[in-house]
Design an enzyme around this catalytic site. Structure first.
Site, PDB file in Angstrom:
ATOM      1  N   TYR A  22      59.379  29.108  63.861  1.00  9.17           N
ATOM      2  CA  TYR A  22      60.149  29.202  65.101  1.00  9.17           C
ATOM      3  C   TYR A  22      60.247  30.654  65.560  1.00  9.17           C
ATOM      4  O   TYR A  22      60.042  30.967  66.740  1.00  9.17           O
ATOM      5  CB  TYR A  22      61.539  28.613  64.882  1.00  9.17           C
ATOM      6  CG  TYR A  22      62.415  28.632  66.108  1.00  9.17           C
ATOM      7  CD1 TYR A  22      62.116  27.848  67.220  1.00  9.17           C
ATOM      8  CD2 TYR A  22      63.561  29.428  66.160  1.00  9.17           C
ATOM      9  CE1 TYR A  22      62.922  27.856  68.349  1.00  9.17           C
ATOM     10  CE2 TYR A  22      64.379  29.433  67.287  1.00  9.17           C
ATOM     11  CZ  TYR A  22      64.060  28.654  68.372  1.00  9.17           C
ATOM     12  OH  TYR A  22      64.859  28.661  69.488  1.00  9.17           O
ATOM     13  N   SER A  67      64.605  33.402  72.153  1.00  9.83           N
ATOM     14  CA  SER A  67      65.763  33.109  71.299  1.00  9.83           C
ATOM     15  C   SER A  67      66.041  34.286  70.382  1.00  9.83           C
ATOM     16  O   SER A  67      65.133  35.079  70.077  1.00  9.83           O
ATOM     17  CB  SER A  67      65.481  31.864  70.451  1.00  9.83           C
ATOM     18  OG  SER A  67      66.456  31.703  69.439  1.00  9.83           O
TER      19      SER A  67
END
Length: 318
Positions: free
Chosen positions: A189, A163
């Site tokens: 994350y 990501s």
């Protein structure tokens, strides 16, 4: 893998079906994790439509079976066979069971499943921070366990769904599990998504002699997925208002799956390994996170970081 048409020019608006147009995957076997929703479903659809036999590796096998049945009713004649296997990336026993049950070669492994930004610190039963455990360690254990099957496939591809969030943090080796620093959902994350890229770099180094390529990717800003199921949406809104979170233009689920499918199946990337892609193309490196909506951080491609993470991960999953 073969292609019968002149390759398309792929880009940000390309969808997964366009990537496999003319590609023949008959005789190939694939595993897609997190295949019961979002871009996982579209990844399965594209690979199976090209003839690959695909295993949907999912936590909820009932949900996976419903997706498989729906796809089978929609896929064209001659599509590959779909099967469902149980896999909970936070539970090492299910990973071991999945690996033990696999027989024969594996041509494509798409590490697609993930969790994003739960607002509170959550640990797995073995004490690991949830995002690092699921997004990286579980996939690492799966890929290493399936390595003999990948090596037997003569040209296997491993795809790690990362990501743009990797820009939020490198891997903090001294505190992977937030035991000595305050938990932050986006830092966590980011660390896990950086780990996805570093895994691809490490696998490319270690498995090249086995004919295995490994690459990571950013699928795009895809809203219609279950990835955000743990997120505090007010926190997201505050984060965006602060200017700390910049997002690229939105994509459909079909467009979001395109780069995964490109790396899994397209002859246009044959032999490319250890790289980071977005919008169906290799990404440029960026050195400033502020306002960045594309690109890959140098620390995510660093071979020393990749080697260190591989060693640490082996110890953690042993």
């Amino acid at each position: 893998m073969s292609v019968s048409q002149t390759p398309h020019t792929f880009g940000a608006s390309t969808n997964a079906a366009e990537v496999v147009d003319g590609v023949d995957l008959h005789g190939h076997r694939a595993v897609v994790t997190g295949a019961s929703s979002g871009i996982g479903v579209e990844t399965v659809r594209a690979l199976a439509s090209a003839g690959a036999d695909v295993t949907l590796a999912v936590r909820d096998t009932d949900a996976g079976a419903k997706v498989a049945a729906r796809l089978e009713s929609e896929l064209p004649y001659g599509a590959g066979k779909l099967t469902v296997g149980r896999l909970d990336l936070a539970d090492r026993s299910t990973i071991a069971e999945f690996v033990a049950a696999w027989q024969g070669p594996l041509h494509i492994l798409v590490n697609n499943a993930g969790v994003m930004a739960p607002p509170q610190l959550v640990r797995t039963p073995d004490g690991r921070e949830l995002q690092f455990a699921v997004n990286h360690l579980g996939h690492f254990a799966l890929a290493v366990g399936l390595h003999p099957a990948l090596a037997a496939a003569d040209g296997a591809r491993v795809v790690a769904v990362s990501s743009i969030g990797h820009l939020f943090s490198p891997v903090v080796f001294d505190d992977l599990d937030f035991r000595y620093r305050p938990y932050d959902p986006w830092t966590s994350y980011g660390q896990s998504k950086t780990a996805n890229v570093l895994f691809a770099v490490g696998a490319a180094e270690r498995w090249a002699d086995d004919g295995i390529t490994a690459n990571a990717l950013m699928p795009g800003n895809v809203a219609d997925t279950s990835l955000a199921r743990h997120m505090d949406m007010q926190q997201v809104a505050d984060f965006m208002a602060s200017g700390e979170l910049a997002l690229p233009p939105g994509k459909t689920v079909e467009q979001g799956a395109a780069t995964s499918v490109l790396l899994a199946a397209s002859p246009t990337v044959q032999g490319i390994t250890g790289r980071y892609f977005e919008d169906c193309a290799q990404s440029d490196q960026v050195t400033e996170r502020a306002t960045a909506v594309s690109g890959v951080a140098p620390y995510a491609l660093n071979r020393e970081n990749a080697a260190r993470l591989w060693t640490v991960s082996e110890d953690l999953v042993r």
